[in-house]
Design an enzyme around this catalytic site. Structure first.
Site, PDB file in Angstrom:
ATOM      1  NE  ARG A  69      34.189  59.394  54.314  1.00  0.00           N
ATOM      2  CZ  ARG A  69      34.421  58.162  54.723  1.00  0.00           C
ATOM      3  NH1 ARG A  69      33.567  57.565  55.546  1.00  0.00           N
ATOM      4  NH2 ARG A  69      35.466  57.494  54.324  1.00  0.00           N
ATOM      5  CE1 TYR A 211      37.907  69.115  57.229  1.00  0.00           C
ATOM      6  CE2 TYR A 211      37.451  66.893  56.471  1.00  0.00           C
ATOM      7  CZ  TYR A 211      38.285  67.990  56.525  1.00  0.00           C
ATOM      8  OH  TYR A 211      39.491  67.975  55.871  1.00  0.00           O
ATOM      9  CE  LYS A 220      33.016  60.085  49.997  1.00  0.00           C
ATOM     10  NZ  LYS A 220      33.554  59.286  48.892  1.00  0.00           N
ATOM     11  CG  HIS A 240      33.643  55.266  46.942  1.00  0.00           C
ATOM     12  ND1 HIS A 240      34.447  54.761  47.934  1.00  0.00           N
ATOM     13  CD2 HIS A 240      33.956  56.588  46.855  1.00  0.00           C
ATOM     14  CE1 HIS A 240      35.215  55.723  48.423  1.00  0.00           C
ATOM     15  NE2 HIS A 240      34.944  56.834  47.790  1.00  0.00           N
ATOM     16  CB  SER A 262      38.445  56.647  51.809  1.00  0.00           C
ATOM     17  OG  SER A 262      37.059  56.535  51.710  1.00  0.00           O
ATOM     18  CB  CYS A 264      43.112  53.486  47.616  1.00  0.00           C
ATOM     19  SG  CYS A 264      43.050  52.406  49.033  1.00  0.00           S
ATOM     20  CG  ASP A 287      34.762  60.356  45.901  1.00  0.00           C
ATOM     21  OD1 ASP A 287      35.494  59.406  46.241  1.00  0.00           O
ATOM     22  OD2 ASP A 287      33.930  60.882  46.668  1.00  0.00           O
ATOM     23  NE  ARG A 380      39.580  64.698  52.404  1.00  0.00           N
ATOM     24  CZ  ARG A 380      39.001  63.639  51.832  1.00  0.00           C
ATOM     25  NH1 ARG A 380      38.610  63.679  50.584  1.00  0.00           N
ATOM     26  NH2 ARG A 380      38.849  62.516  52.506  1.00  0.00           N
TER      27      ARG A 380
END
Ligand code: OXD
Ligand code: MN
Length: 599
Positions: A69, A211, A220, A240, A262, A264, A287, A380
């Site tokens: 991102r 991406y 998102k 989130h 993000s 974690c 997520d 990913r």
């Protein structure tokens, strides 16, 4: 044929601007998915993986500039800068549209324009929302097939007048006559990338990146940035957060939602295999959570997504066997390494690279011979949620699952204990508002290794003024009786000793903390009242069978580091100063009360 007049008009308007060679309305069929893969393989953008080991799996390598991102190219173009608040980039919406129209003009020349009707949440659920993404990327179409519910069935629910969120996307690389991508991932240079949100119009315009969160606009952009605005206006929560179901040995089940910045370990926690005997964890989502009040006054959550877009490096049969099993078929891998027998490999997969591999840049790579990783740290996997062996039986329940507890947390090597519970809803909102974490690789433009404040893990995802978002959370707490509200906990799996060793083993062992959370929700679980909240007594965390955490470690994990917290107070004051008079008085009061208790 699109029967929805407004949608048909929007498609025509966009087509006139981007002038594609052809248009394809996505039906969501398997054939369509296969066609997207065939096109990308033919273009040299995708490689088929080993059919025996990884049936129907493909590897993509992105452009080295297009790997995550781009937060500094992400905009909340509300009418005024103040509405976007201090945590968002803002450009006047008219000016931004003008700039982007210039970029969009003719940008799909030589390409097909795909129109993807998609549902965030089960098709037809009252909590779900419909979006339509226009894109010129077959990679995006294939990923959207996995991550959302796509196609004709969505158009049917939309009917002739239903509401949809227009999501415009282009990779920003038109093709000249006869030109092809020739194996090169198409995208635009960084200073031409725009990930733009128009909250008043509930519209998304994305340009220049192919991406992940920049391009799969349901995730998102819609399910968080635009959805937060809808949630504020309509009295619900778009967060989130992972959602998991946890069952005790007696068969009693509760659902927990957790917000972590993000990278974690949300995916690992959502799919955790408990080490405490007799306990079971099942996955609803990893997520995003959308939550509304049910008739009984409790908050019910759905996972608006249909797949996992997880970080591959660090995922292994040890750290997350359920994720490994979810991605062993029908999966898209992006920017991982390729082995000689067309298998995938990444750092932290649990075994050494089998000889020479091809790294994410397409070059030969040998373990120990390069100081660069073989897989990009933000590589990913895109895998269907239904393939997760631990998927919860209610994961697609249109009514959602009732939430008993919220967890907040981040990577905090010091100060923050293993777990503490808020005194009240407002104190819990305070804990959410001060979440901070050491930065990793999920975003391109933030420096790894530093701690950044990431309130509610929403810093890059809140579509309006963060101070007003805090107030929205405070307001949610007054919409029902306090016994119906989820209990709020702050956890930290990432504490280290002064000499840098992990104090807590994490992964499956986190179930020991979840067990205490579960007990607290039942009014059980031993706790002491401290300056920062309720903390478990050292013996309240079940350590049966856990040999590598000593009594001393446990004490360190569960004491209040008064000096650390007093230093934290100063940092929180600095953090809060950003929100000016949008900071709710309730949170100011919580901060003052904490300071008083500590002093
Ligand atoms: C994600 C993120 O990709 O949070 O989920 O960055
Ligand atoms: Mn995320």
């Amino acid at each position: 044929m699109v029967k929805h007049k407004k949608l048909a008009q929007w498609i025509d308007e966009m087509a006139a601007m981007v002038t594609p060679d052809s248009t394809h309305i996505c039906d969501g069929s398997q054939k369509e998915y296969d066609d997207m893969i065939r096109i990308t393989v033919k273009e040299g953008l995708a490689t088929e993986l080993n059919k025996q080991k990884l049936p129907n799996c493909y590897l993509f390598r992105s452009d080295p500039s297009d790997v995550a991102r781009v937060e500094n190219r992400t905009y909340i173009a509300s009418k005024t800068k103040e509405q976007a608040g201090p945590t968002n980039n803002w450009i006047d919406p008219d000016e931004l549209k003008k700039t982007m129209k210039g970029l969009y003009k003719g940008c799909m020349k030589g390409r097909t324009m795909y129109v993807i009707p998609f549902s965030m949440g089960p098709v037809g659920s009252p909590i779900s929302k419909i979006g339509v993404e226009i894109t010129d990327s077959p990679y995006v179409v294939a990923n959207m097939h996995i991550m959302t519910r796509v196609g004709t069935k969505v158009l049917e629910v939309l009917g002739e007048t239903g509401e949809f969120i227009p999501c415009m996307h282009s990779v920003g690389k038109p093709l000249e006559k006869g030109e092809t991508d020739g194996g090169k991932w198409p995208c635009a240079p960084l200073d031409k990338k725009y990930i733009s949100h128009f909250p008043e119009e509930r519209t998304i315009w994305s340009y220049g990146s192919g991406y992940g969160g920049n391009a799969l606009l349901g995730k998102k952009c819609l399910a968080l940035r635009i959805a937060t605005v809808m949630a504020r206006d309509e009295g619900w929560l778009a967060e989130h957060m992972l959602i998991l179901g946890i069952t005790n040995p007696k068969g009693e089940k509760k659902y927990i939602a957790g917000a972590f910045p993000s990278a974690c370990g949300k995916t690992n926690l959502a799919m955790l295999i408990p080490t405490v005997p007799g306990w079971k964890v099942e996955t609803v989502g990893d997520d995003i959570a959308w939550m509304k009040f049910g008739k009984d006054g409790r908050l019910y959550a759905i996972n608006p997504e249909a797949g996992f877009f997880g970080v591959a490096p660090g995922t292994s049969m040890q750290s997350n066997p359920n994720a490994m099993k979810a991605m062993n078929r029908n999966t898209i891998f992006t920017n991982v390494a390729l082995t000689g027998d067309k298998d995938v490999w990444w750092e932290g997969i649990g075994y050494d690279a089998p000889g020479k591999v091809i790294d994410w840049n397409g070059n030969e790579w040998e373990q120990g011979k390069s100081d660069k990783p073989a897989a990009h740290p933000n590589a990913r996997f895109t895998a269907p949620a239904k393939q997760c062996p631990a998927v919860d039986p209610a994961w697609e329940d249109p009514a959602g699952v009732p939430i008993s507890a919220f967890l907040f947390g981040g990577r905090r090597p010091s100060t923050v204990p293993l777990v503490h519970q808020s005194f009240s809803w407002n104190h819990g909102v305070f804990l959410g508002s001060i979440v901070g974490s050491e930065v990793t690789a999920a975003a391109l433009d933030v420096k790894a290794g530093t701690v950044r404040r990431d309130p509610f893990a929403m810093l890059p995802f809140c579509g309006y003024h963060m101070g007003d978002y805090f107030k929205h959370w405070i307001n949610i707490g007054s919409k029902t009786s306090s016994d119906k509200l989820p209990k709020i906990f702050y956890v930290n799996w990432f504490r280290k000793t002064a000499d840098g060793k992990w104090l807590w083993p994490g992964y499956g062992e986190n179930s020991r903390v979840l067990k205490w959370v579960f007990e607290r929700c039942n009014g059980e679980g031993k706790a002491v009242e401290t300056e920062i909240g309720f903390m478990p007594t050292v013996d309240a965390i079940d350590r049966t069978g856990l040999s590598d955490v000593s009594e001393q470690d446990m004490k360190e994990l569960l004491t209040v580091d008064r000096k650390g917290w007093l230093a934290e107070i100063d940092l929180i004051k600095q953090h809060y100063a950003n929100f000016g008079d949008h900071l709710p008085s309730e949170l100011k009061a919580e901060l003052e009360a904490l300071e008083k208790r500590l002093k």
